[in-house]
Design a protein around this motif. Structure first.
Motif, PDB file in Angstrom:
ATOM      1  N   THR A  91      -2.801  37.208  19.163  1.00 14.89           N
ATOM      2  CA  THR A  91      -3.249  38.537  19.560  1.00 14.89           C
ATOM      3  C   THR A  91      -3.403  39.475  18.358  1.00 14.89           C
ATOM      4  OG1 THR A  91      -0.971  39.209  19.995  1.00 14.89           O
ATOM      5  CG2 THR A  91      -2.217  38.255  21.824  1.00 14.89           C
TER       6      THR A  91
ATOM      7  N   THR B 193      -0.726  35.095  23.230  1.00 15.56           N
ATOM      8  CA  THR B 193      -1.252  35.233  24.587  1.00 15.56           C
ATOM      9  C   THR B 193      -0.343  34.529  25.583  1.00 15.56           C
ATOM     10  OG1 THR B 193      -3.521  35.406  23.742  1.00 15.56           O
ATOM     11  CG2 THR B 193      -3.250  35.002  26.106  1.00 15.56           C
ATOM     12  N   LEU B 194      -0.165  33.235  25.447  1.00 17.97           N
ATOM     13  CA  LEU B 194       0.824  32.499  26.241  1.00 17.97           C
ATOM     14  C   LEU B 194       1.101  31.154  25.597  1.00 17.97           C
ATOM     15  CD1 LEU B 194       2.655  32.298  28.712  1.00 17.97           C
ATOM     16  CD2 LEU B 194       0.743  31.287  29.955  1.00 17.97           C
TER      17      LEU B 194
ATOM     18  N   VAL C 144      -3.369  42.247  23.989  1.00 17.97           N
ATOM     19  CA  VAL C 144      -4.070  41.015  24.337  1.00 17.97           C
ATOM     20  C   VAL C 144      -5.522  41.357  24.621  1.00 17.97           C
ATOM     21  CG1 VAL C 144      -4.129  39.004  25.849  1.00 17.97           C
ATOM     22  CG2 VAL C 144      -1.940  40.129  25.359  1.00 17.97           C
TER      23      VAL C 144
ATOM     24  N   GLN D 248       0.929  43.380  27.078  1.00 17.05           N
ATOM     25  CA  GLN D 248       2.018  42.571  27.609  1.00 17.05           C
ATOM     26  C   GLN D 248       3.287  42.930  26.856  1.00 17.05           C
ATOM     27  OE1 GLN D 248       2.218  40.039  30.238  1.00 17.05           O
ATOM     28  NE2 GLN D 248       4.284  40.774  29.794  1.00 17.05           N
TER      29      GLN D 248
ATOM     30  N   ILE E 278      -0.556  34.730  33.376  1.00 14.82           N
ATOM     31  CA  ILE E 278      -1.672  34.071  32.693  1.00 14.82           C
ATOM     32  C   ILE E 278      -1.875  32.639  33.170  1.00 14.82           C
ATOM     33  CG2 ILE E 278      -2.535  33.362  30.426  1.00 14.82           C
ATOM     34  CD1 ILE E 278      -1.171  35.845  29.270  1.00 14.82           C
TER      35      ILE E 278
ATOM     36  N   LEU F  58      -7.538  36.110  25.870  1.00 17.87           N
ATOM     37  CA  LEU F  58      -7.355  35.562  27.209  1.00 17.87           C
ATOM     38  C   LEU F  58      -8.243  34.348  27.442  1.00 17.87           C
ATOM     39  CD1 LEU F  58      -7.070  38.546  29.737  1.00 17.87           C
ATOM     40  CD2 LEU F  58      -5.362  36.815  29.205  1.00 17.87           C
TER      41      LEU F  58
ATOM     42  N   ALA G  71       4.186  35.763  24.037  1.00 21.03           N
ATOM     43  CA  ALA G  71       3.188  36.784  24.341  1.00 21.03           C
ATOM     44  C   ALA G  71       2.287  37.057  23.146  1.00 21.03           C
ATOM     45  CB  ALA G  71       3.886  38.067  24.792  1.00 21.03           C
TER      46      ALA G  71
ATOM     47  N   HIS H   8       5.167  39.249  34.108  1.00 15.03           N
ATOM     48  CA  HIS H   8       5.548  38.463  32.931  1.00 15.03           C
ATOM     49  C   HIS H   8       4.383  37.574  32.535  1.00 15.03           C
ATOM     50  CE1 HIS H   8       7.791  35.365  30.616  1.00 15.03           C
ATOM     51  NE2 HIS H   8       8.545  36.390  30.300  1.00 15.03           N
ATOM     52  N   ASP H   9       4.220  37.317  31.234  1.00 16.19           N
ATOM     53  CA  ASP H   9       3.048  36.573  30.766  1.00 16.19           C
ATOM     54  C   ASP H   9       2.954  35.181  31.377  1.00 16.19           C
ATOM     55  OD1 ASP H   9       5.289  35.812  29.347  1.00 16.19           O
ATOM     56  OD2 ASP H   9       4.339  35.799  27.384  1.00 16.19           O
TER      57      ASP H   9
ATOM     58  N   THR I 113       6.877  42.591  25.539  1.00 15.89           N
ATOM     59  CA  THR I 113       7.760  41.463  25.277  1.00 15.89           C
ATOM     60  C   THR I 113       9.058  41.638  26.045  1.00 15.89           C
ATOM     61  OG1 THR I 113       8.675  42.555  23.313  1.00 15.89           O
ATOM     62  CG2 THR I 113       6.778  41.107  22.988  1.00 15.89           C
TER      63      THR I 113
END
Length: 592
Positions: A405, A339-340, A186, A172, A230, A191, A336, A225-226, A174
């Motif tokens: 991550t 992860t989110l 990631v 992902q 996600i 996830l 990111a 985009h994350d 940035t």
């Protein structure tokens, strides 16, 4: 229970094969007949077919750049990469106004940095890339594969890969708001852990999915985009619900499309950055509000950029006649590198606010981003001393947990600097977010980016707060198109750091200007028409507003043409790039 999203999809396809996983509104209109739907069974077949095609080409473990336009084919390609243990690299496809130099630059950067061996895209995108081949010599060394040409029955040869929690699922990149974009690694474990964080934080349970008839999300957010990938894509799969998606371009063209889709499909969750709520407020006529039913919208996520207490209140008040509840407002925080999602909620509770201190938020309040997600630890650190700050004190936000991550792809130095920070009390494994904030009553308040902070005469000023003041100073200033930063010794003082603002001006907004020159601007459509008199009025209003709200004397006010302030691919202001352009004299200046 699940090792990866590959297992999740197989399970959902077995449980309810005919349920719609995703519907895509081709024109952004909820009542349009041009809607594409894909069931869980079909999505599973498509992902296996693409996965098998990647296997056959020896691309297991390789990086695949995904350049699909918004739609279900991107989702199938992304899941196909996971099924093949190919590392997906979502990218912005070359379309619309970014077709030329900017698109070429982004594609080249992704290919080079990820060391990609294949581009997955649709046939029109591949044709567009071929048309730019003289500027993309990398295409000679890389495979371009149109995923819609892969037949469903190709999945018959698919075999499951040996995925582990530490296997990289995707990179992902940035947004690059404060530095060059970096590929965040990631893993499948990251996830799966963040799916638990998201589900708990937004109240997503199997019971909720059934109560809503499967209608879990409506989203226009970019799939590369994350936040757009996600949450409304992967979290929807994780819960076995249905997501209604459409292009961000269609939202920007007509923001009410988001609201009408919410009213039509009545999902549990939907959201976007703060600016999206402002755009909806701008177009909220009584006729529009009167025709909406937002009573089933339970989580209105607000994330990805600074939160505004005033925006939240006005949105709740404006759309209350349509059944919207203030308790649905759901500010959140994430990045990111984690992860989110890091924090958000609680569901059903009106967001808390805290009075801003000296030199802080223009509207006088910070907005809570809720408590940290399940399994995540958030501390506010004094980064230099590596100690935890007391409750209520501002410091750098540090995060630890299984959602954090593995680091940045092929960037060991940046990984060392950002990941694995430790406190002197022995706690370690923290991610340094680069964001500033504080904790109060167990909830996180984010105040700004450390690199963007302006320190003027010993006082801290957050650029987003100066930018908000500038946006509201004069109707000619374009909302969301202002950058504030500091420079050394510029202006009359000649010493120390001095504040500068760069602001886009739109001719159409100048009709309320008091000078005769403003009428010339409105007539000609040219922001430079009317000369220095009109520009001087805009500058004076900006200087006065910043002086009253923040006690600052601006060194320079730079007024620039619409659409020229530097932004990331996800729409964030690139203040460092704006500063460099200002110092380098490359801004599209209308006046200063």
């Amino acid at each position: 229970m699940f090792r990866s999203m590959v297992d999740v999809l197989a399970s959902r396809a077995g449980e309810h094969p005919d349920r719609t996983a995703f519907r895509f509104l081709a024109n952004g209109e909820a009542d349009d007949a041009d809607v594409t739907e894909v069931s869980y069974a079909r999505l599973d077949r498509r992902s296996r077919a693409i996965g098998a095609a990647l296997h056959e080409r020896g691309l297991t473990g390789a990086r695949a750049v995904l350049l699909h336009p918004p739609g279900v084919e991107f989702i199938a390609a992304y899941l196909g990469c996971l099924a093949a243990a190919t590392v997906a690299v979502p990218g912005l496809p070359p379309q619309g106004r970014v077709l030329k130099a900017r698109a070429v630059s982004r594609v080249r950067r992704l290919i080079a940095d990820a060391d990609a061996r294949v581009i997955l895209a649709t046939k029109p995108v591949i044709a567009a890339l071929d048309a730019m081949s003289e500027h993309l010599p990398e295409l000679d060394e890389i495979t371009c594969l149109a995923t819609e040409d892969i037949p469903d029955d190709a999945g018959g040869s698919w075999r499951a890969s040996d995925l582990t929690a530490d296997s990289i699922a995707f990179l992902q990149y940035t947004s690059g708001s404060t530095s060059a974009p970096r590929g965040v690694m990631v893993t499948h474990g990251n996830l799966m852990d963040n799916q638990v964080v998201l589900s708990r934080g937004m109240g997503h349970t199997p019971e909720i999915v059934e109560e809503y008839g499967g209608e879990l999300y409506v989203s226009w957010l970019p799939l590369y985009h994350d936040l757009g990938l996600i949450a409304p894509v992967l979290n929807n799969l994780y819960l076995g619900g249905t997501s209604t998606l459409f292009s961000p371009l269609h939202f920007l063209q007509k923001p009410e499309r988001w609201l009408t889709a919410l009213s039509r499909y009545r999902p549990h969750t939907s959201g976007g950055p703060n600016f999206a709520y402002e755009l909806c407020l701008r177009d909220a006529t009584p006729e529009l509000v009167g025709g909406l039913d937002l009573s089933r919208w339970r989580v209105a996520l607000n994330a990805a950029e600074p939160l505004r207490a005033g925006t939240l209140r006005r949105f709740a008040e404006t759309f209350a006649p349509a059944g919207f509840r203030a308790g649905a407002l759901h500010p959140g925080y994430g990045l990111a590198e984690a992860t989110l999602m890091v924090s958000g909620g609680p569901v059903g509770q009106e967001p808390r606010t805290a009075a801003a201190g000296d030199g802080a938020a223009a509207d006088g309040e910070w907005v809570s981003c809720g408590p940290p997600g399940v399994g995540l630890t958030v501390v506010i650190a004094d980064a230099e001393r590596r100690t935890e700050r007391p409750e209520g004190e501002v410091g750098e936000v540090w995060v630890a947990g299984a959602s954090v991550t593995q680091g940045y792809w092929r960037n060991a130095r940046a990984t060392r600097e950002v990941f694995g920070a430790s406190l002197t009390d022995g706690r370690d494994g923290f991610l340094r977010t680069g964001d500033l904030g504080f904790l109060r009553d167990g909830e996180l308040y984010v105040t700004g980016r450390q690199k963007d902070l302006l320190v003027i005469d010993g006082r801290n000023h957050y650029p987003q707060d100066l930018e908000l003041t500038v946006e509201t100073a004069h109707p000619a200033v374009r909302a969301g198109c202002v950058a504030a930063f500091s420079v050394a010794g510029e202006g009359d003082s000649g010493a120390g750091e001095r504040p500068v603002v760069v602001a886009e001006v739109a001719a159409g907004a100048s009709a309320n200007a008091s000078t005769n020159a403003a009428a010339d601007v409105a007539d000609t459509g040219d922001a430079s028409a009317g000369g220095a008199e009109w520009l001087g009025e805009v500058e004076a209003e900006i200087r006065g507003a910043v002086g009253r709200a923040h006690g600052l004397a601006l060194a320079v006010v730079v007024l620039i043409e619409p659409g020229t302030v530097p932004k990331t691919s996800s729409g964030k202001i690139q203040r460092a790039a704006a500063r460099a352009a200002h110092l380098g004299g490359t801004l599209a200046v209308v006046g200063r």
